[in-house]
Design a protein around this motif. Structure first.
Motif, PDB file in Angstrom:
ATOM      1  N   GLN A 172       0.829  -1.209   0.000  1.00 42.35           N
ATOM      2  CA  GLN A 172       0.000   0.000   0.000  1.00 42.35           C
ATOM      3  C   GLN A 172       0.862   1.257   0.000  1.00 42.35           C
ATOM      4  OE1 GLN A 172      -2.422  -0.787   3.452  1.00 42.35           O
ATOM      5  NE2 GLN A 172      -4.042  -1.755   2.235  1.00 42.35           N
TER       6      GLN A 172
ATOM      7  N   GLU B  12       0.873   4.094  -2.917  1.00 42.73           N
ATOM      8  CA  GLU B  12       0.664   5.512  -2.589  1.00 42.73           C
ATOM      9  C   GLU B  12       1.824   6.372  -3.090  1.00 42.73           C
ATOM     10  OE1 GLU B  12      -1.216   8.822  -1.437  1.00 42.73           O
ATOM     11  OE2 GLU B  12      -2.059   6.804  -1.414  1.00 42.73           O
TER      12      GLU B  12
ATOM     13  N   ARG C 104       1.415   6.809  -6.753  1.00 44.24           N
ATOM     14  CA  ARG C 104       0.318   7.753  -7.053  1.00 44.24           C
ATOM     15  C   ARG C 104       0.780   9.195  -6.880  1.00 44.24           C
ATOM     16  NH1 ARG C 104      -2.776   5.363  -3.490  1.00 44.24           N
ATOM     17  NH2 ARG C 104      -3.421   3.398  -4.367  1.00 44.24           N
TER      18      ARG C 104
END
Length: 107
Positions: free
Chosen positions: A96, A100, A103
């Motif tokens: 995760q 992130e 992104r």
């Protein structure tokens, strides 16, 4: 002597002004597509690991509720299942975090 210096300075300024036309933060389309694909990969991997965590939690609850079926190995099985759950949870967090980070880099 002064003319050589003047020409050198002029060429240096010309080259530096040409470099300023490029936007350093603009990502190539191919690279942007790769970032999106890699982000999706990390998210999918985190989801798969979360499914495995749920499966091992079921095993753990089974070992706890019916420890008499597993005899003296029940405690070992519980400890092993808890360790696997913890490791998978660390992997989920890492995936995760990577998604992130990608992104944020994409913007």
């Amino acid at each position: 002597m002064k003319s050589k210096l003047l020409i050198t300075l002029f060429l240096a300024q010309y080259l530096l002004s040409g470099c300023s036309l490029f936007d350093r933060h603009e990502m190539a389309p191919d690279l942007a597509i790769q970032h999106v694909a890699l982000t999706k990969h990390f998210e999918d991997e985190a989801n798969e690991l979360q499914t495995k965590i749920e499966e091992h939690k079921k095993f753990l609850s089974q070992f706890e509720s019916k420890s008499y079926l597993f005899g003296r190995h029940a405690n070992d099985l519980k400890a092993h299942s808890q360790e696997v759950i913890d490791l998978y949870q660390q992997a989920v967090t890492a995936n995760q975090d990577m998604a992130e980070m990608l992104r944020e880099a994409d913007h």
